[in-house]
Design an enzyme around this catalytic site. Structure first.
Site, short mmCIF file in Angstrom:
data_model
loop_
_atom_site.label_atom_id
_atom_site.label_comp_id
_atom_site.label_asym_id
_atom_site.label_seq_id
_atom_site.Cartn_x
_atom_site.Cartn_y
_atom_site.Cartn_z
N CYS A 365 0.83 -1.20 0.00
CA CYS A 365 0.00 0.00 0.00
C CYS A 365 0.87 1.25 0.00
O CYS A 365 1.28 1.74 1.06
CB CYS A 365 -0.93 0.01 1.21
SG CYS A 365 -2.00 1.47 1.24
N CYS A 368 -0.64 4.21 1.90
CA CYS A 368 -0.53 4.18 3.37
C CYS A 368 0.92 4.44 3.82
O CYS A 368 1.16 5.25 4.70
CB CYS A 368 -0.91 2.81 3.93
SG CYS A 368 -2.44 2.14 3.31
N ASP A 369 1.85 3.72 3.21
CA ASP A 369 3.20 3.67 3.77
C ASP A 369 4.19 4.60 3.08
O ASP A 369 5.31 4.78 3.56
CB ASP A 369 3.72 2.22 3.69
CG ASP A 369 2.77 1.26 4.38
OD1 ASP A 369 2.08 1.70 5.31
OD2 ASP A 369 2.71 0.08 3.99
#
Ligand code: NAP
Length: 550
Positions: A365, A368-369
């Site tokens: 992701c 997200c990261d």
């Protein structure tokens, strides 16, 4: 009639004003005051301090129930409550042990809103099943949840922590840690993906968990993956249960409810499916460019005007009958039909090190990261639309990204391939990842050129993987729904599966896997369901067989 962008803006403004009115009303009905304390030190992470103030100011414009007191980090209250870093936001510290290290901005605005609502209500709102788990807790738990403002999964995990900390303030403390504000803590805990949850310094969850799974993990101090309820005494009667809250399921819900069918959408994880993780969408008609999560929010708000969504609830079993029984982690639905819109889950490379370093540098992701990998060298594996979109996003986030693709041509659309070249993102063609290596976290990858056979080592801190999706058919197979040779659900062209009363839509059926095709399949499946419920084909079929037999 008004048309064009001005008209859209007017609609946006109208929707926003309605939302603000609704929030004001909801806050007005809450019984409790919500005292906030912000500790800061000028010159230390000013951008996060300012962002915290802005968020709190925006909420205070909605209600006078939220009060804010600000103190310097040297103030005696900081010592009293053990505040050590700037900014730290404490929420009602005389009653609860809840603090934010960083600012509740971006996606975390949702967690903050939920926190304000729960504290204003003065109750945790935990499910009955979760209450049974938390009652068994007999020792203190210090929860830490690492989040990033761009992570659509994070609020679900934060809300789990909030509910636990509100239910048992005597035993449970919660720190919500923004990895951008506190990279030192992310480093110390090796939290290289978000959300990551720790309790008493032990990892209890990677990714967002369902509430009951989170609480079981908190109780046992180790990550649990499944929660089987002791009993489900809550029963809900419906015409349609839609399993999956992605574009297909949400669209189907709008259509079935508008046709007068009582519908429930059940979603285990975050709503929106893969779209929620797509940094930018540029091919959904009506939006020249829109963030994936923004598009999801618009769809969810639209769906909520019609249909009830049961989020964070997992379907465990579907039992045939008239009505069918759909057992979830929280209740039992009695329903005439079920629509499987379970989507797909990301594929794994299956190379050594991939599993071991998941959350320690290996990520699926980028949205997200990505923020964790600013100024760090990473690779993005894959050659499709997802890999290219996410590589562009990572570069935008400041990562030093190289695309690694197993062939000499991209599968991604031209427009994306051109953007990749225009942004100077290097591509290693004909290259496969052979292994991912490191000590505590990813430090290098072993690459292999599949034309020359040459092996090379590349020092990297992150390995992002976007190599396509596999259909999520576990539940379908469990109940005897037939899948095709590629593993996708088989249907009759009108979204009827081989099991009477069970339908499918979206990526779980295979095909083009675009947002626009998923919404189209959701609408078509809903219309078939409507037709069938007026005129059930399975009853016709039975009657025809009976007539034939006599
Ligand atoms: P995809 O289109 O299936 O592409 C997967 C890529 O990963 C391919 O390039 C494939 O290589 C490579 N790959 C597969 N298995 C691999 C392995 N074991 N090792 C190394 N490489 C491997 O998947 P996707 O990019 O996730 O897209 C999925 C669907 O979502 C598509 O229909 C796509 O159009 C859609 N999507 C659209 C957008 C957009 O339009 N903005 C954004 C994201 C996704 P080969 O090329 O050699 O097969």
């Amino acid at each position: 009639m008004a048309s064009g962008p001005e008209h859209n803006h007017e609609m946006d403004r109208g929707a926003q004003e309605a939302l603000v009115r609704q929030l004001r009303q909801t806050f007005a009905g809450l019984p409790n005051q919500i005292p906030l304390f912000l500790f800061s030190q000028r010159g230390k992470d000013d951008v996060f301090v300012d962002a915290s103030r802005q968020v709190i100011r925006a909420f205070r414009e909605l209600t006078d129930k939220i009060t804010l007191k600000e103190y310097h980090l040297n103030h005696e209250l900081a010592a009293k409550w053990g505040v050590e870093s700037s900014p730290t936001l404490l929420i009602d510290p005389d009653r609860y042990q809840i603090r934010w290290l960083g600012a509740p901005m971006g996606e975390e605005g949702r967690s903050f809103l939920e926190a304000m609502m729960l504290l204003g209500m003065g109750k945790s709102d935990l499910s009955d099943q979760s209450m049974k788990v938390i009652e068994r807790l007999d020792g203190p738990r210090q929860i830490k949840i690492f989040v990033s403002p761009s992570c659509p999964y994070c609020p679900q995990q934060v809300v789990n922590g909030l509910k636990a900390a509100i239910e048992r303030p005597d035993l449970i403390s919660l720190e919500i840690i923004d990895i951008q504000c506190r990279p030192d803590l992310a480093e110390q805990y090796n939290a290289h993906s978000v959300p990551q949850a720790y309790a008493n310094d032990m990892l209890i969850g990677q990714g967002a968990q369902q509430e009951e799974v989170f609480l079981s993990s908190l109780l046992k101090l180790e990550p649990q993956t499944i929660f089987i309820p002791e009993s489900t005494d809550k029963v809900v009667e419906t015409d349609v249960v839609i399993v999956g809250g992605g574009p297909a399921g949400l669209t189907a819900g709008i259509y079935t409810e508008r046709s007068g069918l009582k519908t429930a959408v059940v979603e285990r994880d975050a709503l929106g499916g893969q779209v929620a993780l797509t940094p930018v969408v540029e091919n959904y008609p009506g939006f020249t460019t829109v963030g994936g999560k923004t598009l999801v929010d618009i769809m969810v708000n639209h769906a909520l005007q019609y249909v009830q969504i049961f989020q964070g609830e997992s379907v465990l079993d579907i039992r045939p009958g008239d009505p069918m029984e759909v057992m979830t982690t929280r209740r039992k639905f009695l329903t005439k039909t079920v629509l499987l819109a379970t989507g797909a889950s990301h594929k794994h490379l299956g190379v050594p090190g991939e599993q071991r370093f998941s959350g320690r540098g290996v990520s699926y992701c980028a949205t997200c990261d990505g923020p964790l990998f600013k100024r760090r060298k990473v690779i993005m594996v894959g050659g499709g639309n997802s890999a290219v979109t996410e590589a562009l996003y990572l570069q935008h986030m400041g990562a030093d990204v190289t695309l690694v693709h197993r062939r000499d041509a991209l599968r991604a659309q031209d427009v994306l391939a051109n953007q990749l070249a225009a942004n100077g993102i290097p591509v290693l063609w004909d290259t496969e990842v052979h292994a991912i290596e490191g000590e505590e976290r990813v430090q290098r990858v072993i690459l292999r050129n599949n034309k020359t056979g040459e092996r090379t080592e590349m020092a990297v801190e992150g390995v992002f993987i976007a190599i396509g999706y596999a259909p999520a058919v576990d539940l379908a197979e469990k109940i005897g729904v037939a899948v095709n040779a590629d593993g996708y659900i088989q249907h009759d062209g009108f979204h009827r599966t081989n099991v009477p009363g069970i339908y499918s839509a979206g990526d779980v059926e295979g095909g083009y896997k675009q947002i626009v095709t998923a919404t189209g399949q959701g609408a078509a499946a809903a219309m078939t369901i409507f037709e069938d419920l007026i005129n059930p084909y399975w009853k016709q079929h039975k009657e025809w067989r009976k007539a034939k037999a006599s």
